[in-house]
Design a protein around this motif. Structure first.
Motif, short mmCIF file in Angstrom:
data_model
loop_
_atom_site.label_atom_id
_atom_site.label_comp_id
_atom_site.label_asym_id
_atom_site.label_seq_id
_atom_site.Cartn_x
_atom_site.Cartn_y
_atom_site.Cartn_z
N ILE A 290 -2.04 -19.01 -3.45
CA ILE A 290 -1.22 -17.97 -3.86
C ILE A 290 -1.86 -16.58 -3.49
N TYR A 291 -3.15 -16.64 -3.78
CA TYR A 291 -3.95 -15.19 -3.50
C TYR A 291 -3.80 -14.47 -2.21
N PRO A 292 -3.92 -14.98 -1.17
CA PRO A 292 -3.86 -14.52 0.06
C PRO A 292 -2.68 -13.61 0.29
N PRO A 293 -1.48 -14.20 0.21
CA PRO A 293 -0.19 -13.35 0.41
C PRO A 293 0.06 -12.32 -0.84
N PHE A 294 -0.36 -12.80 -2.00
CA PHE A 294 -0.36 -11.74 -3.12
C PHE A 294 -1.15 -10.55 -2.88
N ASP A 295 -2.21 -10.82 -2.50
CA ASP A 295 -3.27 -9.43 -2.20
C ASP A 295 -2.62 -8.63 -0.92
N SER A 296 -2.07 -9.35 -0.09
CA SER A 296 -1.80 -8.42 1.20
C SER A 296 -0.36 -7.77 0.99
N ILE A 297 0.53 -8.30 0.23
CA ILE A 297 1.74 -7.59 -0.13
C ILE A 297 1.35 -6.59 -1.09
N ALA A 298 0.39 -6.79 -2.22
CA ALA A 298 0.10 -5.64 -2.74
C ALA A 298 -0.40 -4.41 -2.24
N PHE A 299 -1.22 -4.92 -1.10
CA PHE A 299 -1.82 -3.81 -0.37
C PHE A 299 -0.80 -2.80 0.24
N ILE A 300 0.08 -3.85 0.87
CA ILE A 300 1.19 -2.85 1.87
C ILE A 300 1.82 -2.08 0.85
N LEU A 301 2.37 -2.52 -0.33
CA LEU A 301 3.27 -1.93 -1.30
C LEU A 301 2.63 -0.66 -1.74
N ILE A 302 1.08 -0.86 -2.01
CA ILE A 302 0.42 0.45 -2.67
C ILE A 302 0.19 1.44 -1.84
N VAL A 303 -0.24 1.08 -0.50
CA VAL A 303 -0.52 2.16 0.57
C VAL A 303 0.60 2.75 1.11
N ALA A 304 1.00 3.76 0.76
CA ALA A 304 2.35 4.39 1.30
C ALA A 304 2.70 4.31 2.82
N GLU A 305 1.42 4.56 3.59
CA GLU A 305 1.81 4.64 4.88
C GLU A 305 2.27 3.50 5.33
N TYR A 306 1.66 2.35 4.99
CA TYR A 306 2.21 0.92 5.29
C TYR A 306 3.74 0.97 5.07
N ARG A 307 4.07 1.41 3.62
CA ARG A 307 5.22 1.32 3.50
C ARG A 307 6.43 2.20 4.44
N LYS A 308 6.10 3.36 4.69
CA LYS A 308 6.79 4.17 5.46
C LYS A 308 6.87 3.68 7.13
N VAL A 309 5.80 2.97 7.58
CA VAL A 309 6.15 2.28 8.82
C VAL A 309 6.93 1.02 8.85
N ILE A 310 6.76 0.34 7.80
CA ILE A 310 7.80 -0.71 7.49
C ILE A 310 9.16 -0.16 7.59
N ILE A 311 9.39 0.80 6.69
CA ILE A 311 10.67 1.18 6.67
C ILE A 311 11.44 1.97 8.07
N ARG A 312 10.55 2.64 8.75
CA ARG A 312 10.83 3.22 9.89
C ARG A 312 11.11 1.96 11.09
N MET A 313 10.41 0.88 11.06
CA MET A 313 10.75 -0.22 11.89
C MET A 313 11.95 -0.88 11.58
N TRP A 314 12.31 -0.88 10.33
CA TRP A 314 13.39 -1.84 9.64
C TRP A 314 14.72 -0.90 10.01
N SER A 315 14.55 0.52 9.83
CA SER A 315 15.83 1.41 10.09
C SER A 315 16.08 1.45 11.52
N ILE A 316 15.10 1.51 12.64
CA ILE A 316 15.22 1.36 13.94
C ILE A 316 16.16 0.19 14.43
N ARG A 317 16.00 -1.04 13.99
CA ARG A 317 16.48 -2.07 14.04
C ARG A 317 18.03 -2.06 13.58
#
Length: 317
Positions: A290-317
């Motif tokens: 369980i730990y590898p996806p847990f750590d990576s998902i947490a990192f993406i959610l906490i660091v704002a730039e990752y969230r913003k990039v994912i939102i932009r990529m999703w909105s373009i689609r």
């Protein structure tokens, strides 16, 4: 008996989720993230790769364990590779566990330098990446080799566990890729090879946890003052990296260290427990996936730039 089909399915799902999540993290870090320095990018990418390898290794090796009184049996349920190959991979999986902990401690040290010792952080950046990238292999190899050479089964160990292996798993112990840790002989004298392994394992884990604890506490108590040296945007980024590190240290603690701790500590404490122990502790290894996806998902959610990039990529689609 154990539900091997359920265990295999869980490990495969863990690998699939880990691969997808860590692949996304690697892609974003390489091509979409701009506010992260090159050195820290390398750390994030290497850590994500280790997460993928770790869950893949579990699918291939199928590690399991059994605690019986003063003994820990660490073995594999793999039936399609040769016993010698699986035994080597089994020892290597312990080394990979150590490498992951070491990588987290290096990240703590680097963030500590970035916050409190800027000049030393620059020196860290300029230092050849090969040095800090190779260092985790040293304690990792040491752990794996200590398993391989200090816990290789002997006649006493096999005789001690053969009935347990036959009763619970329906196998002859000589056909099972295994390592057996028994720190005390029948007369309660010390079996030094096995005891040395336990000592090495505990020291390796707690030395690198001490680094995380020291750096984490120093950053926590000095962060407010030290952040005044940075711009407002950089202050927020430093805080996000710090919180992400705390979660990244929480993941291995909950999903790696805590599950494996009973299998290592119970044999050492057995003479003082005054109880019979006969536990199938191998199911704890499924939790580790369980730990590898847990750590990576947490990192993406906490660091704002990752969230913003994912939102932009999703909105373009």
């Amino acid at each position: 008996m154990i539900n091997s089909d359920l265990e295999i399915s869980f490990d495969k799902i863990s690998f699939a989720v880990s691969f997808v999540v860590n692949f996304v993290l690697i892609y974003l870090t390489l091509f979409r993230i701009n506010q992260m320095c090159r050195t820290y990018k390398k750390m994030v990418i290497i850590f994500a790769i280790c997460g993928i390898i770790f869950t893949l290794a579990k699918v291939i090796i199928r590690p399991f364990s059994h605690n019986y009184n003063k003994c820990t049996l660490f073995f594999s349920l793999n039936t399609y590779l040769s016993q010698s190959v699986v035994q080597f991979l089994l020892a290597s999986s312990g080394g990979l566990f150590t490498i992951i902990l070491v990588l987290i401690s290096i990240q703590f040290l680097y963030r500590f330098l970035c916050l409190l010792h800027i000049k030393k952080a620059y020196q860290f950046d300029q230092m050849s990446s090969v040095i800090w990238m190779i260092y985790p292999l040293v304690p990792g190899s040491f752990y794996g080799l200590s398993v391989y050479f200090l816990c290789i089964p002997d006649k006493y160990a096999d005789d001690y566990m053969k009935d347990v292996v036959n009763e619970y798993y329906g196998m002859k112990i000589e056909n099972v890729p295994r390592f057996i840790m028994i720190p005390y002989a029948s007369d309660n004298s010390l079996r030094w090879k096995n005891l040395l392994f336990f000592i090495f394992a505990v020291l390796l884990v707690w030395f690198h946890y001490a680094i995380m604890l020291y750096c984490g506490l120093k950053m926590h108590f000095n962060m407010k003052q030290e952040l005044k040296k940075f711009s407002v945007s950089n202050q927020n980024l430093q805080k996000q990296f710090f919180y992400a590190l705390l979660v990244q240290s929480l993941g291995p603690t909950v999903f790696l260290v805590i599950p494996i701790a009973p299998t290592l500590l119970v044999p050492l404490l057995y003479p003082f427990l005054n109880m019979e122990i006969d536990w199938q502790t191998g199911w704890l290894y499924s939790i580790m996936g369980i730990y590898p996806p847990f750590d990576s998902i947490a990192f993406i959610l906490i660091v704002a730039e990752y969230r913003k990039v994912i939102i932009r990529m999703w909105s373009i689609r």
